[in-house]
Design an enzyme around this catalytic site. Structure first.
Site, PDB file in Angstrom:
ATOM      1  NE  ARG A 124      -1.829  -3.585  -1.891  1.00 27.19           N
ATOM      2  CZ  ARG A 124      -2.357  -2.812  -2.227  1.00 27.19           C
ATOM      3  NH1 ARG A 124      -3.029  -2.246  -1.296  1.00 27.19           N
ATOM      4  NH2 ARG A 124      -2.213  -2.065  -3.162  1.00 27.19           N
ATOM      5  CB  CYS A 126      -8.868   1.675  -0.321  1.00 21.69           C
ATOM      6  SG  CYS A 126      -7.416   2.064   0.202  1.00 21.69           S
ATOM      7  N   GLY A 160     -11.892  -5.085  -0.234  1.00 20.88           N
ATOM      8  CA  GLY A 160     -10.718  -4.426  -0.053  1.00 20.88           C
ATOM      9  C   GLY A 160      -9.553  -5.523   0.268  1.00 20.88           C
ATOM     10  CB  SER A 207      -1.023  -0.210   1.085  1.00 20.49           C
ATOM     11  OG  SER A 207       0.081   0.096   2.248  1.00 20.49           O
ATOM     12  N   GLY A 249     -10.316  -2.624 -10.157  1.00 22.20           N
ATOM     13  CA  GLY A 249     -10.944  -3.746  -9.413  1.00 22.20           C
ATOM     14  C   GLY A 249     -12.406  -3.660  -9.328  1.00 22.20           C
ATOM     15  CB  SER A 250     -14.965  -1.609  -7.866  1.00 26.45           C
ATOM     16  OG  SER A 250     -14.587  -0.306  -8.421  1.00 26.45           O
TER      17      SER A 250
END
Length: 527
Positions: free
Chosen positions: A434, A338, A420, A283, A394-395
């Site tokens: 991460r 997120c 997430g 991240s 992603g989404s």
């Protein structure tokens, strides 16, 4: 070149251009920023440009790393509700690339990569199998869950076992007793048309036509099932001219790893499986741990490209470029699931992050992947016109047929789970690496043992198959680039840094005006 009465088009005078009447260039928007404001995609609107080319002339090919070129600037995110082998295969077939997530054991992740590399267009290499001892109820369950009933029957019900028959709709049509064994009504091996391992797709198609069957098993010399060819899949997968392939004509695929010591072992297994690009998934990418693993990967696996990140500033990017990164992943705390910015108070609005990092990385010839914050084709176009080479989604992809997980219904709406990698649910599966950096193993019982969620779990609406959805996204991007007077993504970068792409900042009222408004009700259909 457009001309009027044999004369070239007039150019706007400097006074009008500099007044802001035609918008502002990237430097004026992002750099001469007296208010010290960071901008999202929604804050920006692009000014139209002159169109002297057709929609089909817009070239959206691009580099995802220094050495890997894609025909389509789309990357699927390494999330456990987004990318496994099925997603990666179809992303590559459509011209993009999928990144296999790391919430798997080393062997499982390498196996997912291998599935992509072994994939042959039209060949199903991991079909659902049953054994002769299974029942009609098992066939019905598979038909209900997966939507098909052409099921190969092997000795032990597993792929790679000896083929003993097949079950189709024709076999089950007159079965009333759901407890009856499959061996009682299946089509036996002696009655099947089969192809031998190594058969060409064109040959298999002719065999299917001759047999007038819907499925063609592929067996090896020991009569063990190695693949299945379906007429419907051949019709759907017949032609993918944009497919992303390596020099061996295999589909390309990426995979994510973390920065822990055992991730070096994971990387080695992924390389052995044939992975084309490794993403170091973190991240906050500007860490000693990421720099060390990027250096290790470049030394140990020099033929595999490395995308490092995530970063949102040129300072972060510089350290990873210095370590040898072949690409950068930009975005921090801006994904729909997120909560990093809320929980950690660190991050950056995505349009500003993409502009500043891509402008700096371009000096070193390093492409940028804009990761997160994408909710529409307009956002994709803005990301690419802010300097990104590709967008990671992603989404946007989580609700497709190719994403992992099953559909379910809520309030009459067909949905899929999406979470997430910073959610507590995903962290328990392994993704906490991460978000947690720790070099003192003994501290696992101390501060690092307390998990702080940086994401949420939710659901996204069904988007159908990538075979329809990706062409829609591609066409939307082409329309956006054409309206801006941009013929290719290479030209977009040149025009951005040459000041020809013009932007304005939209007020909240302007953003509202730019969407659907003033209606009592409406239905939004994408395609």
């Amino acid at each position: 070149m457009t001309s009027i009465n044999g004369e070239s088009l007039w150019e706007i005078d400097e006074e009008t251009l500099n007044s802001g009447a035609c918008g502002f260039n990237g430097t004026e928007i992002f750099c001469n920023n007296r208010e010290c404001v960071a901008y999202t995609y929604d804050d920006l609107i692009m000014m139209p440009g002159h169109i002297n080319f057709g929609l089909g002339d817009v070239d959206i090919s691009t580099n995802v790393t220094k050495n890997i070129k894609l025909n389509v600037p789309f990357v699927s995110s390494p999330m456990d509700t987004v990318t496994e082998a099925k997603m990666a295969i179809h992303m590559a077939l459509m011209g993009g690339i999928g990144i296999i997530h790391s919430n798997l054991s080393i062997q499982e992740q390498a196996s997912e990569v291998l599935k992509v590399k072994k994939f042959k267009n039209g060949f199903i290499t991991d079909p659902v199998c049953l054994s002769p001892q299974d029942t009609a109820a098992d066939v019905l369950r598979i038909k209900q869950d997966l939507g098909y009933s052409g099921i190969p029957i092997t000795q032990d019900g597993k792929m790679g076992s000896k083929l003993v028959g097949i079950v189709s709709n024709r076999d089950t049509s007159f079965v009333d007793d759901m407890s009856i064994k499959i061996r009682e009504f299946m089509t036996p091996r002696a009655s099947l048309s089969v192809a031998m391992d190594g058969v060409k797709l064109t040959q298999a198609n002719e065999m299917l036509k001759a047999s007038k069957k819907g499925k063609l098993p592929v067996v090896n010399e020991n009569d063990e099932l190695v693949a299945l060819i379906a007429r419907t899949d051949m019709q759907k997968n017949r032609d993918f001219p944009l497919a992303s392939k390596d020099k061996n004509k295999q589909l390309i695929v990426g995979a994510a790893i973390g920065t822990r010591p055992d991730d070096r072992e994971r990387a080695a297994a992924l390389v052995d499986a044939g992975v084309d690009v490794i993403i170091v998934d973190s991240s906050q990418g500007d860490s000693l741990f990421q720099i060390q693993i990027v250096q290790h990967l470049k030394a140990a696996h020099p033929t595999v490209d490395i995308i490092a990140g995530n970063v949102v500033t040129p300072t972060q990017a510089l350290h990873l470029i210095q370590a040898g990164a072949d690409g950068l992943r930009v975005g921090m705390g801006i994904g729909s699931i997120c909560t990093t910015q809320e929980v950690c108070a660190v991050g950056r609005a995505q349009a500003s992050a993409v502009y500043h990092v891509s402008k700096f990385a371009a000096k070193h010839g390093v492409p940028v992947v804009a990761d997160g914050g994408i909710k529409s084709t307009g956002h994709i176009t803005k990301a690419l016109c802010c300097g990104a080479s590709c967008v990671m989604m992603g989404s946007m992809l989580a609700g497709t047929d190719e994403a992992p997980g099953e559909y379910f219904y809520q309030d009459g709406v067909r949905l899929k789970r999406y979470r997430g990698m910073g959610s507590l649910e995903a962290m328990t599966k392994g993704s906490e690496k991460r978000y947690v950096w720790e070099d003192d193993k003994s501290s696992a019982t101390g501060a690092a043992a307390v998990k702080v969620a940086q994401g949420v779990s939710g659901a996204v609406q069904d988007k159908g198959t990538l075979r329809r959805y990706i062409p829609y996204l591609m066409q939307g991007v082409r329309h956006g680039l054409q309206d801006a007077g941009i013929k290719s993504l290479t030209e977009a970068k040149e025009m951005l840094h040459g000041g020809q792409i013009r932007f304005e900042i939209r007020s909240p009222a302007a953003q509202k005006e730019g969407g659907v408004h003033g209606l009592h009700s409406y239905q939004k259909r994408l395609y």
